[in-house]
Design a protein around this motif. Sequence first.
Motif, PDB file in Angstrom:
ATOM      1  N   GLU A  25       0.748  -0.927  -0.398  1.00 27.02           N
ATOM      2  CA  GLU A  25      -0.400   0.046  -0.330  1.00 27.02           C
ATOM      3  C   GLU A  25       0.640   1.627   0.082  1.00 27.02           C
ATOM      4  OE1 GLU A  25      -3.296   1.684   3.501  1.00 27.02           O
ATOM      5  OE2 GLU A  25      -3.381  -0.260   3.541  1.00 27.02           O
ATOM      6  N   PHE A  26       2.322   1.375   0.503  1.00 23.02           N
ATOM      7  CA  PHE A  26       3.150   2.887   0.763  1.00 23.02           C
ATOM      8  C   PHE A  26       4.027   2.041  -0.262  1.00 23.02           C
ATOM      9  CE2 PHE A  26       0.419   2.164   4.827  1.00 23.02           C
ATOM     10  CZ  PHE A  26      -0.511   3.159   4.713  1.00 23.02           C
ATOM     11  N   MET A  27       4.715   1.615  -0.331  1.00 24.07           N
ATOM     12  CA  MET A  27       5.747   0.847  -1.151  1.00 24.07           C
ATOM     13  C   MET A  27       5.149   0.666  -2.461  1.00 24.07           C
ATOM     14  SD  MET A  27       7.999  -1.001   1.562  1.00 24.07           S
ATOM     15  CE  MET A  27       7.273  -2.085   2.028  1.00 24.07           C
ATOM     16  N   GLY A  28       4.515   0.355  -2.390  1.00 23.78           N
ATOM     17  CA  GLY A  28       4.493   0.295  -4.307  1.00 23.78           C
ATOM     18  C   GLY A  28       4.489  -0.611  -4.474  1.00 23.78           C
ATOM     19  N   ARG A  29       5.049  -1.429  -5.775  1.00 27.64           N
ATOM     20  CA  ARG A  29       5.722  -3.121  -5.887  1.00 27.64           C
ATOM     21  C   ARG A  29       6.718  -3.118  -5.341  1.00 27.64           C
ATOM     22  NH1 ARG A  29       2.823  -6.684  -8.494  1.00 27.64           N
ATOM     23  NH2 ARG A  29       3.733  -8.029  -9.932  1.00 27.64           N
ATOM     24  N   ARG A  30       6.761  -4.399  -5.282  1.00 32.88           N
ATOM     25  CA  ARG A  30       8.228  -4.855  -4.537  1.00 32.88           C
ATOM     26  C   ARG A  30       8.965  -5.857  -5.200  1.00 32.88           C
ATOM     27  NH1 ARG A  30      10.384   0.066  -3.468  1.00 32.88           N
ATOM     28  NH2 ARG A  30      11.625  -0.947  -2.279  1.00 32.88           N
ATOM     29  N   VAL A  31      10.111  -5.774  -5.475  1.00 32.28           N
ATOM     30  CA  VAL A  31      10.480  -6.976  -5.960  1.00 32.28           C
ATOM     31  C   VAL A  31      11.118  -7.962  -4.613  1.00 32.28           C
ATOM     32  CG1 VAL A  31      11.369  -8.833  -7.519  1.00 32.28           C
ATOM     33  CG2 VAL A  31      10.307  -6.797  -7.928  1.00 32.28           C
ATOM     34  N   MET A  32      11.535  -8.857  -4.493  1.00 32.75           N
ATOM     35  CA  MET A  32      12.321  -9.709  -2.810  1.00 32.75           C
ATOM     36  C   MET A  32      12.102 -10.728  -3.691  1.00 32.75           C
ATOM     37  SD  MET A  32       9.637  -8.653   0.111  1.00 32.75           S
ATOM     38  CE  MET A  32       8.284  -8.978  -1.421  1.00 32.75           C
ATOM     39  N   HIS A  33      14.029 -11.896  -3.234  1.00 31.83           N
ATOM     40  CA  HIS A  33      14.393 -12.621  -3.090  1.00 31.83           C
ATOM     41  C   HIS A  33      13.941 -13.716  -2.136  1.00 31.83           C
ATOM     42  CE1 HIS A  33      16.933 -12.207  -6.755  1.00 31.83           C
ATOM     43  NE2 HIS A  33      15.874 -11.908  -7.187  1.00 31.83           N
ATOM     44  N   LEU A  34      13.590 -14.739  -2.070  1.00 30.05           N
ATOM     45  CA  LEU A  34      13.090 -15.460  -0.725  1.00 30.05           C
ATOM     46  C   LEU A  34      14.052 -16.560  -0.638  1.00 30.05           C
ATOM     47  CD1 LEU A  34      10.405 -14.104  -0.153  1.00 30.05           C
ATOM     48  CD2 LEU A  34       9.932 -15.901   0.442  1.00 30.05           C
ATOM     49  N   ASN A  35      15.297 -16.672   0.559  1.00 23.41           N
ATOM     50  CA  ASN A  35      15.706 -17.645   1.106  1.00 23.41           C
ATOM     51  C   ASN A  35      15.326 -18.213   2.493  1.00 23.41           C
ATOM     52  OD1 ASN A  35      18.301 -17.520  -1.101  1.00 23.41           O
ATOM     53  ND2 ASN A  35      18.842 -15.919  -0.070  1.00 23.41           N
ATOM     54  N   ALA A  36      15.610 -19.814   2.175  1.00 27.39           N
ATOM     55  CA  ALA A  36      15.087 -20.468   3.165  1.00 27.39           C
ATOM     56  C   ALA A  36      15.857 -21.884   3.512  1.00 27.39           C
ATOM     57  CB  ALA A  36      13.646 -20.877   2.869  1.00 27.39           C
ATOM     58  N   SER A  37      16.293 -21.988   4.263  1.00 31.08           N
ATOM     59  CA  SER A  37      16.429 -23.832   4.667  1.00 31.08           C
ATOM     60  C   SER A  37      16.086 -23.948   6.703  1.00 31.08           C
ATOM     61  CB  SER A  37      18.361 -23.663   4.883  1.00 31.08           C
ATOM     62  OG  SER A  37      18.430 -22.449   5.479  1.00 31.08           O
ATOM     63  N   ARG A  38      16.599 -25.249   6.477  1.00 31.87           N
ATOM     64  CA  ARG A  38      15.794 -25.593   8.150  1.00 31.87           C
ATOM     65  C   ARG A  38      17.174 -25.698   8.632  1.00 31.87           C
ATOM     66  NH1 ARG A  38      14.428 -31.966   8.511  1.00 31.87           N
ATOM     67  NH2 ARG A  38      16.185 -32.453   9.346  1.00 31.87           N
ATOM     68  N   ILE A  39      16.661 -25.876   9.930  1.00 33.56           N
ATOM     69  CA  ILE A  39      17.988 -25.446  11.110  1.00 33.56           C
ATOM     70  C   ILE A  39      17.851 -26.154  11.821  1.00 33.56           C
ATOM     71  CG2 ILE A  39      18.485 -23.432  13.155  1.00 33.56           C
ATOM     72  CD1 ILE A  39      17.798 -21.425  11.657  1.00 33.56           C
ATOM     73  N   LEU A  40      19.315 -26.723  12.383  1.00 34.61           N
ATOM     74  CA  LEU A  40      18.563 -28.492  13.362  1.00 34.61           C
ATOM     75  C   LEU A  40      18.996 -27.491  14.989  1.00 34.61           C
ATOM     76  CD1 LEU A  40      20.968 -31.347  11.706  1.00 34.61           C
ATOM     77  CD2 LEU A  40      18.445 -30.420  11.380  1.00 34.61           C
ATOM     78  N   HIS A  41      17.768 -27.855  16.047  1.00 30.72           N
ATOM     79  CA  HIS A  41      18.139 -27.838  17.140  1.00 30.72           C
ATOM     80  C   HIS A  41      18.802 -29.039  17.753  1.00 30.72           C
ATOM     81  CE1 HIS A  41      16.021 -25.642  20.850  1.00 30.72           C
ATOM     82  NE2 HIS A  41      16.579 -24.639  20.071  1.00 30.72           N
TER      83      HIS A  41
END
Length: 134
Positions: A25-41
Motif C-alpha cells: 500500500e505505501f511502498m508500491g510494487r516490490r521485488v524480493m528474493h526469498l531464501n530458506a533452509s531448516r535449522i537443526l535445533h
Amino acid sequence: MKKMLKDVLLENTVINDFVVEQDFEFMGRRVMHLNASRILHRKSSVSQLILLSIEDVTDRELHKRNLEDIVKKRTVECFTAQEEADKRRQAAEDSLAEIQLIKEQLEVERAYLPEEITLDNNQSRYTNYCRYKP
C-alpha cells in the motif's frame, strides 16, 4: 509458498532466490528474493526452525529489466540496419554490373569507331575525287 516451507521442514530442501513480487500500500510494487533452509535445533528434537531471509531487490530487478529492454531494442535496430545495409549492397552490386556492361559496350564501340572514321575519310576522298574529276 506454504508448501515450499513445508518442504523445507519435512524434506530438508533449500530455497535459493525465490522471486516474489508484491504490491504494498505505501511502498508500491516490490521485488524480493526469498531464501530458506531448516535449522537443526540440538536441545529439542520436537521443535523445528526455518531460517528465512528476504532481500528487497526491486531496484536491481528493475535495472535488469530495463537493460533487457534496451538489448531487445538495440537488437531490433541492429537487424534493421543489417537489412538496410544488405539492400544498399545489392543496389551497389547491381549498379556495378550495369557499369561493367556499359564499359564493355563502350570498348566495343571504341574498337569499331576507328574503322568507321577510316571508312568515312576514304568515302569523303572518293566523293571529292568524283566531284572534281575533270
